[in-house]
Design a protein around this motif. Structure first.
Motif, PDB file in Angstrom:
ATOM      1  N   PRO A  58       0.838  -1.213   0.000  1.00 44.29           N
ATOM      2  CA  PRO A  58       0.000   0.000   0.000  1.00 44.29           C
ATOM      3  C   PRO A  58       0.869   1.257   0.000  1.00 44.29           C
ATOM      4  O   PRO A  58       2.010   1.249   0.475  1.00 44.29           O
ATOM      5  CB  PRO A  58      -0.806  -0.134   1.302  1.00 44.29           C
ATOM      6  N   VAL A  59       0.319   2.336  -0.537  1.00 48.61           N
ATOM      7  CA  VAL A  59       1.078   3.571  -0.724  1.00 48.61           C
ATOM      8  C   VAL A  59       1.732   4.045   0.566  1.00 48.61           C
ATOM      9  O   VAL A  59       2.885   4.491   0.575  1.00 48.61           O
ATOM     10  CB  VAL A  59       0.150   4.670  -1.295  1.00 48.61           C
ATOM     11  N   SER A  60       1.028   3.903   1.670  1.00 46.13           N
ATOM     12  CA  SER A  60       1.547   4.404   2.957  1.00 46.13           C
ATOM     13  C   SER A  60       2.782   3.657   3.447  1.00 46.13           C
ATOM     14  O   SER A  60       3.511   4.143   4.318  1.00 46.13           O
ATOM     15  CB  SER A  60       0.455   4.326   4.028  1.00 46.13           C
ATOM     16  N   GLU A  61       3.046   2.459   2.886  1.00 45.60           N
ATOM     17  CA  GLU A  61       4.163   1.641   3.363  1.00 45.60           C
ATOM     18  C   GLU A  61       5.267   1.502   2.315  1.00 45.60           C
ATOM     19  O   GLU A  61       6.201   0.710   2.509  1.00 45.60           O
ATOM     20  CB  GLU A  61       3.659   0.247   3.753  1.00 45.60           C
ATOM     21  N   ARG A  62       5.188   2.260   1.244  1.00 42.57           N
ATOM     22  CA  ARG A  62       6.183   2.130   0.184  1.00 42.57           C
ATOM     23  C   ARG A  62       7.491   2.848   0.535  1.00 42.57           C
ATOM     24  O   ARG A  62       7.556   3.644   1.447  1.00 42.57           O
ATOM     25  CB  ARG A  62       5.607   2.641  -1.139  1.00 42.57           C
ATOM     26  N   LYS A  63       8.521   2.496  -0.242  1.00 43.45           N
ATOM     27  CA  LYS A  63       9.867   3.057  -0.096  1.00 43.45           C
ATOM     28  C   LYS A  63      10.509   2.681   1.242  1.00 43.45           C
ATOM     29  O   LYS A  63      11.339   3.410   1.774  1.00 43.45           O
ATOM     30  CB  LYS A  63       9.852   4.570  -0.285  1.00 43.45           C
ATOM     31  N   LYS A  64      10.100   1.541   1.770  1.00 40.85           N
ATOM     32  CA  LYS A  64      10.685   1.030   3.010  1.00 40.85           C
ATOM     33  C   LYS A  64      11.329  -0.349   2.810  1.00 40.85           C
ATOM     34  O   LYS A  64      11.799  -0.955   3.761  1.00 40.85           O
ATOM     35  CB  LYS A  64       9.615   0.939   4.100  1.00 40.85           C
ATOM     36  N   GLY A  65      11.294  -0.834   1.581  1.00 40.97           N
ATOM     37  CA  GLY A  65      11.896  -2.130   1.275  1.00 40.97           C
ATOM     38  C   GLY A  65      11.020  -3.325   1.562  1.00 40.97           C
ATOM     39  O   GLY A  65      11.476  -4.470   1.475  1.00 40.97           O
ATOM     40  N   TYR A  66       9.750  -3.085   1.881  1.00 46.21           N
ATOM     41  CA  TYR A  66       8.886  -4.195   2.285  1.00 46.21           C
ATOM     42  C   TYR A  66       8.574  -5.148   1.134  1.00 46.21           C
ATOM     43  O   TYR A  66       8.499  -6.368   1.335  1.00 46.21           O
ATOM     44  CB  TYR A  66       7.591  -3.665   2.891  1.00 46.21           C
ATOM     45  N   ALA A  67       8.353  -4.609  -0.057  1.00 45.92           N
ATOM     46  CA  ALA A  67       8.050  -5.478  -1.198  1.00 45.92           C
ATOM     47  C   ALA A  67       9.217  -6.407  -1.493  1.00 45.92           C
ATOM     48  O   ALA A  67       9.035  -7.610  -1.736  1.00 45.92           O
ATOM     49  CB  ALA A  67       7.705  -4.645  -2.434  1.00 45.92           C
ATOM     50  N   ALA A  68      10.429  -5.850  -1.472  1.00 45.31           N
ATOM     51  CA  ALA A  68      11.618  -6.676  -1.710  1.00 45.31           C
ATOM     52  C   ALA A  68      11.749  -7.759  -0.643  1.00 45.31           C
ATOM     53  O   ALA A  68      12.062  -8.917  -0.939  1.00 45.31           O
ATOM     54  CB  ALA A  68      12.863  -5.792  -1.731  1.00 45.31           C
TER      55      ALA A  68
END
Length: 280
Positions: free
Chosen positions: A220-230
């Motif tokens: 979700p947009v609020s949790e992006r750019k934190k490396g979570y998807a990777a």
């Protein structure tokens, strides 16, 4: 000599083409995974094999109204593909579109355009297929991978809906709810959880003899750019390898350089470019 042979019997078709498709499981993960999951009761629009001499050169399968899936092609020249286009146009005059290896798919669509009097095919998506055999980077954030359960349905339903919007897949909220329930039921949908909160998801799909595909990667947009998807993809990938698969594969949208970069950092290597072409 090029021959296009249409099949009506699913079991005979599987027997004929699965050994060929398994020679390149990652490149053929879509057509092979879809085919292996089909039953006699399934809606199948088209099944065909292109032979060059006595050998299979291309497999075609259509189970959705908007596109025909093409396998990786083998030993087919541009002239051969034009011949396939002519035969295919005669047997299936209202072809909606294709998804497959970029060069052959583009040449086949151009051939169909010629025989249909100039009706063009538009690029819907440029994609790349990646394959991983050994994970190069473990998750970095202090989280854990867990299976998505029925209790997560309200959250994941919205994520599936937003994922489909972002990937240009037309879907209503009701359809998203049905798809989410099915994904959860299959048991390969996983989430990355940090401090008790789900922050990303990924799904294992289309298992074949030695390969499984990672899909529905969404944060979700609020949790992006934190490396979570990777981290989520890395953890699910390792879980699939630990479960006995020799490799995992995934599709990426080439218009999204960020996702392509993070998958390569994890250890995914490009094996084939793919394109979705739809006729106007």
């Amino acid at each position: 000599m090029i021959r296009l042979i249409q099949f009506d019997d699913l079991s005979l078709f599987k027997k004929e083409v699965i050994p060929f498709l398994e020679q390149a499981e990652a490149e053929n993960n879509l057509v092979l995974g879809v085919l292996q999951a089909l039953t006699e009761e399934a809606k199948i629009y088209y099944m065909a094999v292109v032979y060059k001499g006595a050998s299979i050169g291309l497999v075609l399968l259509q189970t959705q109204p908007h596109q025909i899936i093409l396998s990786r092609y083998v030993q087919l020249t541009s002239e051969d593909i034009r011949s396939v286009g002519e035969s295919l146009h005669r047997s299936l005059p209202d072809i909606p579109g294709f998804i497959g290896e970029k060069q052959a798919t583009s040449e086949l669509a151009a051939s169909i355009t010629h025989f249909r009097g100039g009706i063009p095919a538009a690029v819907f998506m440029n994609q790349r297929i990646y394959k991983l055999e050994t994970l190069k980077r473990k998750p970095l954030s202090p989280g854990r991978l867990r299976t998505i359960a029925a209790k997560d349905l309200p959250t994941i339903r919205e994520w599936v809906y937003q994922f489909c919007i972002e990937t240009n897949q037309a879907m209503s909220e009701q359809e998203a709810a049905k798809r989410t329930a099915l994904l959860i039921q299959k048991g390969l949908l996983a989430g990355w959880e940090v401090d008790g909160k789900l922050v990303s998801m990924a799904n294992g799909t289309r298992p074949t003899r030695t390969n499984v595909t990672i899909s529905y990667v969404y944060t979700p947009v609020s949790e992006r750019k934190k490396g979570y998807a990777a981290d989520c993809v890395a953890a699910l990938t390792q879980q699939m390898l630990d479960n006995g698969y020799k490799s995992t594969s995934l599709y990426t949208d080439l218009s999204n350089p960020t996702s392509n970069k993070i998958y390569m950092e994890i250890g995914y290597e490009p094996v084939m470019d793919s394109v979705v072409l739809l006729f106007q």
